[in-house]
Design an enzyme around this catalytic site. Structure first.
Site, short mmCIF file in Angstrom:
data_model
loop_
_atom_site.label_atom_id
_atom_site.label_comp_id
_atom_site.label_asym_id
_atom_site.label_seq_id
_atom_site.Cartn_x
_atom_site.Cartn_y
_atom_site.Cartn_z
N SER A 1 0.82 -1.22 0.00
CA SER A 1 0.00 0.00 0.00
C SER A 1 0.85 1.26 0.00
CB SER A 1 -0.91 0.02 1.24
OG SER A 1 -1.82 -1.04 1.23
N HIS B 1 -3.26 0.00 -4.51
CA HIS B 1 -2.73 -1.20 -5.17
C HIS B 1 -3.11 -1.12 -6.65
CE1 HIS B 1 -1.46 -3.51 -1.56
NE2 HIS B 1 -2.33 -2.70 -0.99
N HIS C 1 -5.65 -9.30 -0.75
CA HIS C 1 -5.62 -9.65 0.67
C HIS C 1 -6.74 -10.63 0.98
CE1 HIS C 1 -4.04 -5.57 0.08
NE2 HIS C 1 -3.26 -5.80 1.11
N TYR D 1 -8.93 -10.45 3.23
CA TYR D 1 -10.19 -9.78 3.56
C TYR D 1 -10.99 -9.34 2.34
CZ TYR D 1 -7.48 -5.45 2.91
OH TYR D 1 -6.68 -4.45 2.40
N GLU D 2 -10.39 -9.39 1.15
CA GLU D 2 -11.12 -9.00 -0.06
C GLU D 2 -12.12 -10.07 -0.49
OE1 GLU D 2 -8.71 -6.87 -3.15
OE2 GLU D 2 -7.07 -7.24 -1.73
N ALA E 1 3.01 -2.13 3.93
CA ALA E 1 2.82 -1.07 4.91
C ALA E 1 2.36 -1.73 6.19
CB ALA E 1 1.77 -0.07 4.42
N MET F 1 -1.73 -6.85 7.20
CA MET F 1 -2.79 -7.74 6.71
C MET F 1 -2.39 -8.48 5.44
SD MET F 1 -5.98 -5.09 7.29
CE MET F 1 -6.09 -4.15 8.82
N SER F 2 -1.10 -8.70 5.23
CA SER F 2 -0.65 -9.31 3.97
C SER F 2 0.62 -10.12 4.21
CB SER F 2 -0.39 -8.22 2.93
OG SER F 2 0.73 -7.42 3.32
N ASN G 1 2.43 3.79 10.86
CA ASN G 1 1.76 4.25 12.09
C ASN G 1 2.21 3.40 13.27
OD1 ASN G 1 -0.16 2.24 10.54
ND2 ASN G 1 -0.68 2.03 12.70
N HIS H 1 -6.77 3.97 6.70
CA HIS H 1 -6.15 3.62 5.42
C HIS H 1 -5.58 4.86 4.74
CE1 HIS H 1 -5.17 1.00 2.16
NE2 HIS H 1 -5.87 1.69 1.30
#
Length: 274
Positions: A27, A58, A80, A82-83, A111, A209-210, A233, A245
């Site tokens: 990201s 992306h 990902h 979650y998609e 990220a 998350m990846s 962050n 995001h």
């Protein structure tokens, strides 16, 4: 989903091209792909069975060309878990296409949130190990022995020799590069403060998350792996800033310049042997 069809399509667009290194850009980190010389750009949508990202930041494009004098294949964007959809199969297609293209090394970037107060936004971290909290493994189900064994070791999933080369490149480029353990969280929500406290107890330094599914597929099929996190962050509960995001993309774009500098120094070092 035909990996052979995707590789054939890539071969038609760039005949005879054989990358030495492949990159996956996370990201907000896509500007690295803009430095590739004599690029051939192919949308994921044009490649049979390729996963098309649905998340901002992306691009969903494959770029072939030369970077710092090394032939590279750059995957600008990822999918990902979650998609939704058949995420496991789509992840396998992406990584195995890299393998079939002839690449020997896969460098993953992402990220991430930091669980270490001293490693704040703007930092780069070299992943030395991971914790899989996604709740799935893309290699579950029947095993295809043509790609790799049913059971395989993850002791050196993040290759020590590549790690040493990245540390050497970081010193040459004047970039601080601490090591860290990456924890993969399913998302799409950000973590709760209680989860972050638990993850710190488990030994995690980074959360995202990846990346972990790609590492699993890559090691299964014999690719050598390195991975970098761009810290966007401090994780939830560690600062007054609420993770978002938008912040991930903004900070990722800022860190991309340092990431680009590090990657170029790493590729320069490859000219003198692996």
């Amino acid at each position: 989903m035909s990996i052979e069809d995707a590789v054939h399509n890539i071969g038609e667009r760039r005949p005879g091209f054989r990358p030495r290194v492949a990159f996956v850009l996370g990201s907000g980190l896509g500007q690295v792909a803009e430095r590739i010389e004599a690029p051939t750009r192919i949308s994921y949508a044009e490649l049979p069975g390729f996963p098309v990202p649905t998340v901002a930041g992306h691009a969903g494009s494959l770029v072939l060309g030369r970077l710092a004098g090394v032939d590279v294949l750059c995957l600008n964007g990822r999918v990902h878990a979650y998609e939704g959809g058949d995420g496991a199969e789509r992840l396998k297609v992406l990584v195995r296409t890299v393998k079939q293209s002839g690449a020997e090394v896969l460098v993953l970037t992402n990220a991430a949130g930091s669980l270490r107060p001293e490693v704040g936004p703007g930092s780069l971290v070299l992943i030395r190990d991971h914790i899989n909290m996604l709740g799935f493994n893309p290699l579950q189900g029947p095993n295809d022995e043509a790609w790799g064994p049913r059971f395989f070791s993850m002791r050196d999933a993040y290759d020590p020799a590549l790690a040493a080369r990245f540390h050497e490149a970081a010193r040459a480029a004047g970039i601080a590069l601490p090591d860290g353990v990456y924890l993969a969280y399913p998302g799409p929500n950000f973590e709760t403060p209680a989860e972050i406290r638990a993850f710190r107890t488990l030994g995690a330094d980074l959360v995202g998350m990846s990346t972990v599914p790609e590492v699993l597929v890559a090691r299964h099929c014999g690719l050598t792996v390195a991975a970098l996190s761009a810290v966007t962050n401090l994780a939830e509960g560690m600062s007054e800033v609420t993770p978002s995001h938008a912040e991930t993309l903004e900070q990722g774009a800022k860190i991309a310049q340092s990431l680009e500098k590090l990657i170029l120094a790493f590729l320069e070092s490859l000219k003198h042997g692996v």
